[in-house]
Design a protein around this motif. Structure first.
Motif, mmCIF file in Angstrom:
data_model
loop_
_atom_site.group_PDB
_atom_site.id
_atom_site.type_symbol
_atom_site.label_atom_id
_atom_site.label_comp_id
_atom_site.label_asym_id
_atom_site.label_seq_id
_atom_site.Cartn_x
_atom_site.Cartn_y
_atom_site.Cartn_z
ATOM 1 N N THR A 1 6.783 -16.238 -38.198
ATOM 2 C CA THR A 1 6.615 -14.860 -38.649
ATOM 3 C C THR A 1 6.589 -13.913 -37.461
ATOM 4 N N GLY A 2 5.863 -14.300 -36.411
ATOM 5 C CA GLY A 2 5.789 -13.478 -35.213
ATOM 6 C C GLY A 2 7.105 -13.458 -34.459
ATOM 7 N N PHE A 3 7.376 -12.335 -33.800
ATOM 8 C CA PHE A 3 8.624 -12.200 -33.044
ATOM 9 C C PHE A 3 8.417 -11.409 -31.758
ATOM 10 N N ASN A 4 7.160 -11.405 -31.266
ATOM 11 C CA ASN A 4 6.866 -10.680 -30.033
ATOM 12 C C ASN A 4 7.528 -11.307 -28.810
ATOM 13 N N ASN A 5 8.086 -12.512 -28.967
ATOM 14 C CA ASN A 5 8.785 -13.186 -27.877
ATOM 15 C C ASN A 5 10.249 -12.786 -27.767
ATOM 16 N N ILE A 6 10.712 -11.911 -28.660
ATOM 17 C CA ILE A 6 12.114 -11.497 -28.693
ATOM 18 C C ILE A 6 12.219 -10.010 -28.352
ATOM 19 N N ASP A 7 13.079 -9.672 -27.400
ATOM 20 C CA ASP A 7 13.333 -8.270 -27.075
ATOM 21 C C ASP A 7 14.339 -7.732 -28.088
ATOM 22 N N LEU A 8 13.837 -7.118 -29.134
ATOM 23 C CA LEU A 8 14.699 -6.673 -30.233
ATOM 24 C C LEU A 8 15.636 -5.546 -29.811
ATOM 25 N N LYS A 9 15.204 -4.719 -28.897
ATOM 26 C CA LYS A 9 16.064 -3.622 -28.448
ATOM 27 C C LYS A 9 17.298 -4.160 -27.740
ATOM 28 N N VAL A 10 17.100 -5.174 -26.898
ATOM 29 C CA VAL A 10 18.234 -5.793 -26.216
ATOM 30 C C VAL A 10 19.121 -6.511 -27.221
ATOM 31 N N ALA A 11 18.510 -7.220 -28.173
ATOM 32 C CA ALA A 11 19.284 -7.937 -29.190
ATOM 33 C C ALA A 11 20.155 -6.975 -29.990
ATOM 34 N N GLU A 12 19.601 -5.819 -30.334
ATOM 35 C CA GLU A 12 20.374 -4.837 -31.088
ATOM 36 C C GLU A 12 21.525 -4.300 -30.255
ATOM 37 N N ARG A 13 21.272 -4.053 -28.973
ATOM 38 C CA ARG A 13 22.331 -3.546 -28.102
ATOM 39 C C ARG A 13 23.468 -4.546 -27.964
ATOM 40 N N LEU A 14 23.111 -5.833 -28.037
ATOM 41 C CA LEU A 14 24.115 -6.891 -27.898
ATOM 42 C C LEU A 14 24.739 -7.281 -29.235
ATOM 43 N N ASP A 15 24.365 -6.599 -30.303
ATOM 44 C CA ASP A 15 24.889 -6.880 -31.645
ATOM 45 C C ASP A 15 24.546 -8.290 -32.122
ATOM 46 N N LEU A 16 23.386 -8.782 -31.720
ATOM 47 C CA LEU A 16 22.903 -10.066 -32.208
ATOM 48 C C LEU A 16 22.171 -9.867 -33.533
ATOM 49 N N THR A 17 22.396 -10.759 -34.456
ATOM 50 C CA THR A 17 21.603 -10.767 -35.680
ATOM 51 C C THR A 17 20.354 -11.609 -35.435
ATOM 52 N N VAL A 18 19.200 -11.050 -35.733
ATOM 53 C CA VAL A 18 17.932 -11.763 -35.541
ATOM 54 C C VAL A 18 17.177 -11.769 -36.868
ATOM 55 N N ALA A 19 16.790 -12.961 -37.303
ATOM 56 C CA ALA A 19 16.014 -13.087 -38.538
ATOM 57 C C ALA A 19 14.777 -13.938 -38.268
ATOM 58 N N ARG A 20 13.753 -13.705 -39.033
ATOM 59 C CA ARG A 20 12.499 -14.457 -38.888
ATOM 60 C C ARG A 20 12.081 -14.989 -40.249
ATOM 61 N N VAL A 21 10.918 -15.627 -40.282
ATOM 62 C CA VAL A 21 10.314 -16.077 -41.536
ATOM 63 C C VAL A 21 9.232 -15.056 -41.903
ATOM 64 N N SER A 22 9.506 -14.239 -42.880
ATOM 65 C CA SER A 22 8.566 -13.167 -43.232
ATOM 66 C C SER A 22 7.280 -13.697 -43.849
ATOM 67 N N TYR A 23 7.375 -14.861 -44.474
ATOM 68 C CA TYR A 23 6.209 -15.343 -45.228
ATOM 69 C C TYR A 23 6.189 -16.866 -45.256
ATOM 70 N N TYR A 24 5.017 -17.434 -45.077
ATOM 71 C CA TYR A 24 4.760 -18.835 -45.383
ATOM 72 C C TYR A 24 3.297 -18.951 -45.778
ATOM 73 N N SER A 25 2.877 -20.112 -46.189
ATOM 74 C CA SER A 25 1.529 -20.301 -46.728
ATOM 75 C C SER A 25 0.452 -19.674 -45.846
ATOM 76 N N PRO A 26 -0.219 -18.625 -46.316
ATOM 77 C CA PRO A 26 -1.308 -18.046 -45.529
ATOM 78 C C PRO A 26 -2.531 -18.951 -45.481
ATOM 79 N N HIS A 27 -2.598 -19.896 -46.426
ATOM 80 C CA HIS A 27 -3.768 -20.777 -46.487
ATOM 81 C C HIS A 27 -3.819 -21.716 -45.280
ATOM 82 N N SER A 28 -2.646 -22.095 -44.759
ATOM 83 C CA SER A 28 -2.626 -23.008 -43.613
ATOM 84 C C SER A 28 -3.394 -22.409 -42.442
#
Length: 336
Positions: A78-105
């Motif tokens: 879910t977290g994506f603080n390890n990815i520089d999204l601004k650079v990814a956008e400039r490079l036209d990279l598609t970036v996707a994450r997992v928005s949701y998984y079991s919160p109980h874990s």
């Protein structure tokens, strides 16, 4: 198409391979190494790479991936603080994450850490292995009737709150938006300083963004009760670890349970038992008898990992089909 997956755990590998095989057109090559500046060239020729939260996707890595032909990054978290999204956008990279998984874990593990330090479970276990069955130094406290402070009351924070309610605790919350489900359980939303000052147990469940880095800095930690319990199962950067060590050296806090650490990249998920770890802050932290540190495993249940993998496969399928879902980060969604 073959997907290259970095930072795949041994338990995760067969699940990831099976999930991609089940979808037919795609296969996955799993690596246990993490994506960083040294390993990025391995991805040359792979249109899609999959990454874990401890991979490093800064400017140099993203440039290397793009030069090698990578066009899509499927983050298995879910977290994506390890990815520089601004650079990814400039490079036209598609970036996707997992928005949701079991919160109980995560919520259940956070409580596991909290109770482990409260009832001195690790110390007791070590003693009994040596056939030392004394109770000296093992006295804990009832959670019933005490106050739990939850910083961040989203899905995971709500699950944590429900467990605290089951213990019969008073509930204090802090977030940018109030969660009606938590309020129905009796939660009172208060300013952060009040929550820290009044809570017997504080648990962190907020994302790591610039505004929340060192949410618990030296001043915030000093606001907490001397005998409070602190639990962080979210992101290491939420806590100023050096300031935390300073407070622990003063004999403060009944216990601290940490599943994350702000400098965990290059350490967590790896075997460093035969090496000299030169991180003096972490080395000092793990010496305190009232501190339990685990290696970012709160999410690590068959249920949550299964959901993460299923979503990752779906993100790749959406990419190849030209579809965009709520999991796509680049182009970055508008913040409301």
């Amino acid at each position: 198409m073959e997907i290259l997956a970095f930072g795949v755990q041994a338990d995760e590998k067969p699940l990831l391979e099976k999930a991609f095989r089940a979808e037919g057109p795609h296969e996955v090559r799993c690596l246990d190494v993490f994506l960083n500046e040294d390993t990025a060239p391995i991805a040359t020729g792979y249109e899609t790479v999959s990454t874990s939260v401890n991979c490093e996707l800064g400017n140099h890595v993203l440039q290397t991936l793009t030069a090698g032909g990578t066009q899509m990054i499927a983050q298995r978290s879910t977290g994506f603080n390890n990815i520089d999204l601004k650079v990814a956008e400039r490079l036209d990279l598609t970036v996707a994450r997992v928005s949701y998984y079991s919160p109980h874990s995560v919520a259940e593990f956070a409580w596991t850490l909290g109770m482990a330090v409260n009832r001195n479970i690790v110390r007791a276990s070590i003693r009994t292995r040596d056939f030392d069955f004394r109770l000296d130094g093992l006295m804990g406290r009832d959670m019933h009737g005490r106050t739990a402070g939850i910083l961040g009351t989203g899905k995971i924070g709500e699950a944590f709150t429900r467990i605290a309610h089951g213990f019969g605790m008073n509930l204090l919350g802090w977030d940018v938006a109030e969660n009606p489900a938590c309020m129905e359980l009796g939660m009172k939303y208060v300013p952060k300083q009040q929550l820290l000052a009044e809570s017997d147990l504080v648990s962190l469940h907020v994302p790591l963004i610039p505004e929340t880095r060192h949410l618990l800095d030296a001043a915030a930690l000093r606001t907490m009760k001397d005998d409070a319990i602190l639990v962080n199962s979210s992101r290491g950067g939420l806590v100023d670890t050096r300031a935390l060590v300073a407070e622990l050296r003063e004999g403060r806090f009944t216990g601290v349970g940490l599943d994350v650490y702000e400098a965990e990249a290059g350490l967590f998920f790896l075997d460093k038992s035969l090496e000299v770890v030169d991180d003096d802050t972490l080395a000092r932290l793990v010496t305190f008898p009232n501190v339990v540190v685990t290696s970012h495993q709160a999410y690590y249940t068959v249920d949550a990992v299964g959901q993460i993998i299923d979503t990752t496969v779906r993100n790749v399928l959406d990419y190849t089909a030209g579809r965009r879902s709520e999991n796509v980060l680049v182009p970055a969604p508008a913040i409301t």
